[in-house]
Design an enzyme around this catalytic site. Structure first.
Site, PDB file in Angstrom:
ATOM      1  N   LYS A   1      -6.330   3.787   8.924  1.00 31.46           N
ATOM      2  CA  LYS A   1      -5.266   4.841   8.213  1.00 31.46           C
ATOM      3  C   LYS A   1      -5.955   6.424   8.270  1.00 31.46           C
ATOM      4  O   LYS A   1      -5.341   6.968   8.547  1.00 31.46           O
ATOM      5  CB  LYS A   1      -5.266   4.479   6.922  1.00 31.46           C
ATOM      6  CG  LYS A   1      -4.207   3.087   6.716  1.00 31.46           C
ATOM      7  CD  LYS A   1      -4.039   2.678   5.277  1.00 31.46           C
ATOM      8  CE  LYS A   1      -3.153   1.427   4.934  1.00 31.46           C
ATOM      9  NZ  LYS A   1      -2.999   0.929   3.779  1.00 31.46           N
TER      10      LYS A   1
ATOM     11  N   SER B   1       0.920  -1.197   0.076  1.00 30.52           N
ATOM     12  CA  SER B   1       0.172  -0.090  -0.185  1.00 30.52           C
ATOM     13  C   SER B   1       0.878   1.232   0.082  1.00 30.52           C
ATOM     14  O   SER B   1       0.390   2.234  -0.029  1.00 30.52           O
ATOM     15  CB  SER B   1      -1.035   0.104   1.096  1.00 30.52           C
ATOM     16  OG  SER B   1      -0.239   0.031   2.322  1.00 30.52           O
TER      17      SER B   1
HETATM   18 CA   LIG Z   1      -1.106  -3.500   3.277  1.00 34.32          CA
END
Ligand SMILES: [Ca+2]
Ligand SMILES: [Ca+2]
Ligand SMILES: [Ca+2]
Ligand SMILES: [Ca+2]
Ligand SMILES: [Ca+2]
Ligand SMILES: [Ca+2]
Ligand SMILES: [Ca+2]
Ligand SMILES: [Ca+2]
Ligand SMILES: [Ca+2]
Ligand SMILES: [Ca+2]
Ligand SMILES: [Ca+2]
Ligand SMILES: [Ca+2]
Lengths: 201, 201, 201, 201, 201, 201
Positions: free
Chosen positions: B141, B98
């Site tokens: 996040k 990511s």
């Molecule tokens: Ca990840």
């Protein structure tokens, strides 16, 4: 005279601080540049270093390769000469990120020809942009520095609260600088260029 | 000022978002280019990166090496200068795909000399053609971004449904862009070229 | 529009078919060529590939390096430009020989600048001489292709008997080509050169 | 027509014989030379080969690199072109020294442009000086060759006693040559240069 | 004549001291420089060496590559000639840092053409700046030297207290030098340049 | 004629002696030099060799690279031609230092074009300075040499006492040379240069 005087008598050696099984200890970082007439380039790392410490050495070298000109360091030397970084004693395994500032200082000393002050020891992770990041073991490291006759210690600014844990008697005999950029480290730890030239004369 | 202001004050640093054992966290990606006078080329990766994250860095670099000219980036610099990408803190293991958009942004910032906006954080896998692919942990996040004082967040378009899980109070204080191509990321996240020049002046 | 339209909109991307833990799935292969001005050559493989799949990529590349001129592909580009082949999603482990034809098609598309037809998916091992060898999972792969909106599927000639296992309803909506040489694959799957030029204009 | 006719229709492919879990089997060795315009040199080996088989390929190549000129093979091609040797099928692990003569024949066929006779299969370890050393599984290998439609088989001279174990009915339909130097193999197995030229015309 | 006379009769061989499972032992270090006409450069290490001992060899070589000119050694030879360092016997595993001074002496002997005195044996870790650091096993090493007919032994200055453990009868027959810099080692252990020239004449 | 006559009929092959699970055995070492027109240099080792035996090969090659000119060997050939050393049979694992003299002899034979005497077998570790060091298994090795029709055997001088264990009947039919320097080995084992030239004519 403390041992650090002998160790740091030549450019390329800086005094670090480490946490070991038996409390803290003083740790030397030695760097050398091969004579360009011997051929070969690149980076050699010795001293039974763990992965994190090897990465710290690569970060220190990349920092100087990208920012060295700003710092007025003759980085062109790196093109034709191989660099070797060693941590004595050679048989003791070592790891962790906290030698980042010491590695950068030893390499900057080597490139500039300016020795590192023998009364200074340091600890701190560095980032690729030269920021000094916090580390562990501040109390043990300052006690070790004091035992070794060091009088000036550099620690990361973000470790300032850890100074509360250091006994006042030790604190009184140490000058502690809290730093957030490795440029501050170099300004404090490297001897002036002139002094270095006199030493070489 | 949030910490990201200090971290992203120079070109080559972008703010990412990661899922850790303790929820989400802000993660910095630092990139540097060696002075061409120091010799040697290639890519160095540090920060205790896992295999998937190392591959993400290679994808980001290949994307710029093949599409950089279209994006008006001076990719010729890559021919003579070695690239180093580091993820502080150096001793913390990191993995996952990511950080792809963050890696691409840090490298594009480095090449262009344009800093990354300090109020922007991002997450998203990238493909070799620049597509932004979905990732996990959107809720954690965004909470981490909010805690860190970030006000603008970029997430993959295919993660839009995950925004439902984010508390409304946090959503109200964040501008969220959903993106499907990394070019959108660069347009939003990089500061204008002019501002960068003034900063350098 | 099926997702394959977006994925294969640029040269260098081909649609493959894989057997996964959960039946079959569509699998994209992405290939890129670095700008020659960025220096460095060679082959980079990413996407958490197993040994057999990495070998398939080397076979596909060697096939084009030895037969490319016969196929009127500008293989000279390989001399000065590094090739990167990636299989999204980056964190999913992948293995097996059946992406051989897809790899060859993605690389031939990249070299020729001709995009791959977005309605076509394919599966098949390739040999170094370009023969298409049989693979497993024909039924699951054709069901996956159908679900993804694909209308044309290429399978190895020696897998023709496996078509009996595919439900008639699915068979009726798919055009299946059985192929024994990868040249047949390229003739069917690559869009005409002219269309590609218009797209680029 | 046996499958070997299709497989060996181009220079660089030779038919070997292997012992597998299920008796013996025919095994193809494919070799290719990259177009010199694609850059890069060296040897690539694929087909999930074990260490002994990889060493056999290196021995075959070194034999031709040191003795090729005596054999009137244009070994200069090896200077500018990379060699790839592949054993289909790509996912099946393979090992052992007995493909030595097949590897040498495939490479000599590739360099000379002379195809290998499609009615010939072979087995035998080679030494660096071109001697043909004995191998195991002669009975299973000859039964496999017979099943595959092969009519001529080459075995090491020191394996002659093993022919007693082969059923008379099979022996009657096979021409078996016992060989002690790989030059005998090449003389028997390669088609004449003229035929190869006509095929190329 | 002790065996060391035969071993050290040519430049490039020095006598070290090691602790083994069976007490102490004499250990030879052999170094050679390839003829520049044979191509290839670099360092080859053999003798079943452990990681610490391999690092010692790299430290010794880097010390000479950076300080060799000061020591009036013709280090330019290293540019065109590969160095090989071997510790007989070849099948016995060896490790530890204490061969540092012996490695440096063998390499300096090789470069200078001056043989090492056959009556001298030595032990000591070296640092990258040439400091001689303490090692273990002084008693066993001196007993082994004595048994082997050695009359002069060099040990690190910081190991001086360990001499108390050596039996007086042995001490009386050995001249022991305590050294803190490898330059002292070279001054004591290398035969004069003139003698070497006469030997070569 | 013993098998060794066929094996050693070309330069580059020497007959060694090994201890195996089933007593002793004769062992051939084959060396080849690539045609310089095939490009590439370096050392390839095959025959399923263990670490100690691989190191022996590097020691033998370094010995010739540093002393070859004294021995009137045309070492310049090593600059442009790659060396391959193989120990048949290729699938049998082999290890140990005792093939050192055999390796040196095979390489010296290759460089000089002088074949090795087919009636000679040898065993012995070599050091980097060419000394022949003692090995084990003298009795089994001499019995194996005798069984194989060998009439002359070379063993290390320091193994002379082990000859007492060899049955007198075998001793009477073997000429045994005890050697302490590899130059003695080459003088005894290589056929005269003239004979070699006649063979080549
Ligand atoms: Ca990840
Ligand atoms: Ca630490
Ligand atoms: Ca401060
Ligand atoms: Ca959007
Ligand atoms: Ca498969
Ligand atoms: Ca068909
Ligand atoms: Ca076999
Ligand atoms: Ca025969
Ligand atoms: Ca030791
Ligand atoms: Ca002293
Ligand atoms: Ca042995
Ligand atoms: Ca003798």
């Amino acid at each position: 005279l403390p041992e650090s005087s002998q160790r740091t008598a030549v450019p390329g050696v800086a005094t670090g601080l480490a946490v070991t099984g038996a409390g803290g200890d003083v740790l030397y970082v030695e760097a050398s540049l091969a004579d360009p007439e011997t051929g070969d380039t690149g980076l050699t790392l010795t001293g039974q270093l763990g992965d994190v410490m090897k990465e710290s050495a690569r970060i220190a070298l990349s920092y100087l390769r990208s920012r060295g000109a700003e710092l007025e360091l003759p980085v062109t030397a790196l093109k034709d000469r191989s660099v070797h970084v060693h941590f004595p004693a050679g048989a003791v395994p070592k790891d962790g990120p906290s030698a980042g500032v010491t590695l950068t200082t030893a390499l900057a000393s080597l490139l500039s020809g300016r020795t590192v002050r023998s009364d200074v020891a340091m600890t701190g992770e560095i980032s690729l942009t030269g920021r000094v990041l916090p580390i562990g073991g501040v109390k043990q490291k300052l006690l070790a520095a004091h035992r070794a006759g060091i009088t000036t210690v550099l620690i990361p600014a973000r470790n300032e609260p850890d100074l509360d844990d250091v006994p006042q008697a030790v604190r009184d005999e140490l000058t502690v600088h809290t730093v957030s950029d490795v440029r501050e480290v170099l300004e404090i730890a490297l001897t002036p260029a002139k002094v270095a030239e006199q030493a070489a004369a």
